[in-house]
Design an enzyme around this catalytic site. Sequence first.
Site, short mmCIF file in Angstrom:
data_model
loop_
_atom_site.label_atom_id
_atom_site.label_comp_id
_atom_site.label_asym_id
_atom_site.label_seq_id
_atom_site.Cartn_x
_atom_site.Cartn_y
_atom_site.Cartn_z
N CYS A 7 39.02 -33.14 17.53
CA CYS A 7 40.07 -32.54 17.74
C CYS A 7 39.97 -31.02 17.70
O CYS A 7 40.54 -30.24 18.77
CB CYS A 7 41.37 -32.80 17.06
SG CYS A 7 41.66 -34.56 17.15
N CYS A 55 29.06 -19.19 24.30
CA CYS A 55 30.21 -20.26 24.51
C CYS A 55 31.08 -20.09 23.19
O CYS A 55 31.14 -19.06 22.70
CB CYS A 55 29.43 -21.62 24.47
SG CYS A 55 28.77 -22.06 23.05
#
Lengths: 601, 88
Positions: free
Chosen positions: A346, A545
């Site tokens: 998650c 990133c």
Amino acid sequence: MSDDCVPGPSTCNNGDDEKVGELKEERNSETVLIKEESNEDKMKRMNALLNRKRKKAVETPSESSIVPSIDKEEDEGTKRRRDEARQKILWETERAKERAERMGPQGWVRPKSLNTNKEFLSRTIQSTLSRMQKRDRDDKSIIRSVIMVVLTKTMHAPHSLSKEQVGRYSRQLLVADFGVTGQERLSSSSVLIVGAGGLGCPCATYLAAAGVGTIGIVDFDTVSLDNLHRQVGHKEKNVGKKKTESLRDSLHELNSSIHINCHSVVLDRHSALEIFKGYDVIVDCSDNPSTRYLINDASILLNKPLVSGSALRWEGQLTVYNYGERCPCYRCVFPVPPSPHLVTNCAEGGVLGPIVGTMGSLQALEVIKIISQSGATYAGRLLLFDGQSGKMTTVNLRERSPKCAVCGPHPTVTELIDYDVFCGSGVHDKTPDLKVLSPSERVGVAEYAMLRKSRGVCSSIAQEIEGRKDENEGKSVDSSIDLSLSQSRIRLFDTRPPCEFAIASLPEATNVPLDRLKNMSIDELVKTLKLPMKKDEDKDVFFICHRGNDSQLAVRLLGERLTNEGETIHSDIDTNQLRIRDVVGGYQAWADIVDDSFPVY
Amino acid sequence: MATPVEIRVRFFGKARELMACEETRATIPNTMSYQELKNLIFHELYIDLESIESACILAVDHTYLSDHSTVSLRPYSEVAIIPPLSGG
């Protein structure tokens, strides 16, 4: 669990006939019992009287049969009190009858501790007699009292729920196939919820509200701000507090009459069995494969039903394992754990609150059905919930696998193992740090910050705009200011998906998602990445990133593509001169070390 | 004798992420073994899913396929590729 529970209620609908039948049976049994209990003359006399009065009471519950007669010698005050008592008893009797009718046959099922009506009535009579005999030697009075108690208990549904419980749970007592029996079973049950997160919060909340007697919560983590959008059992004021205690407080605010146990530990092979053994049903609300296999194996070893839920992004899955002889376990269905680098959690993939809310609520429903013995809909079935399209799909799973390592006839897992080793990943819902590149192919955030500063790149768009303002000496600034100037000073490519790029990025970064990068032709790569063609051009190319994993893959990918194909097509690209590096730790490290105003997620 | 049949292929969880789509169509033989279907899906039709092959379950028309089953497909049968979800 099922062994010590009362058998399920009859589905018969002719409640009245059934009740009458039961009462007659009780009357006979009580007679027999008293005969057995006492051979004394006094008891025989009383028995005969009792029979006569009791028969009248059941067949015609008239005033005279249920209310003690008035002695002539009593004065007026006593008479009045008697009359009042008589009216009250009559009123209560009527109410009890109405209530019993509304509840139907289930209202008359015996409490858990008593197996039959006979036993219940016998005990009531015995205890009343023993109390009466001690303080009242008058036969009539004893008999009167016994009759009163028996009738009262018989008229009121003889279950173990208190008046307060009946009031609190009345709306679920009214539900057919749940009723008083279901509530009694729920109130005397214990459920362990592993994980006080997105699934655990709604699941625990509904179970606490429904009156599950004991709820255990396992979680080692503390509440953080980014939990609150979905973990609705926690409050803002509890950020930083243990999740177990935060959820316990929330549940107690909802229902203070239940017991809640906090297990604030990392569930592992050493702690699991000891914790699990105290509970009837196990609920898997965890967030990683390692814990899921541990929970499964512990549930099988202790033979507990397991209600398993999971969720990610827009999707949810739900299955009940190990509920019945043929019901499979998690390992029967998923014998091989997924590779750690292919597991999206998650924290990485995101999840919407109502998705975990839906799945956690469905878990609570399955638990309630299991405890109340209404059957488990998803035992041996997998529910696939797609919240984006609104589709719910149910897949019939296999039966228990004869080859299963833990629940099969020849198990190889007979005690708990090291699940971090088995899954190749730990229990923490954290993204693993990849180490693909050599140190020379990487640049730290501090070094990158100095590098870009030396090339005149501002640290934010605001500064960039501010700088342009100065240059233009107060002239109005176009809001769609072109940042190509800064972009040309340093080549930084952001490999995150567009939705993450939209959250925050460095102003000089160009978004080229890794997935897109993978599918580009060499020509597209050269063009998109503006690879330096001229000898005097800057040879640095940087990738960034979220946390520094995908950026490494991008560096590796680009290096390989250029080495294998690039030079043959573009002879003017000298890969030896190019310096392709990734920013170690990505934006997370940037926020931690360089710029604490950068939004983290 | 196997004849080609058009089926729906649905992707869940990680498979959906890797394929970047929820559902697609394919034309494949209507009868084959479980192993043949698996090879077809993970090694021919959807190479991107090769990495999750061992962790996935396959279901045809809402029924789990076990190791040694024979797969029978009708026109527009639904083949579901389901890896486990772990999040919560």
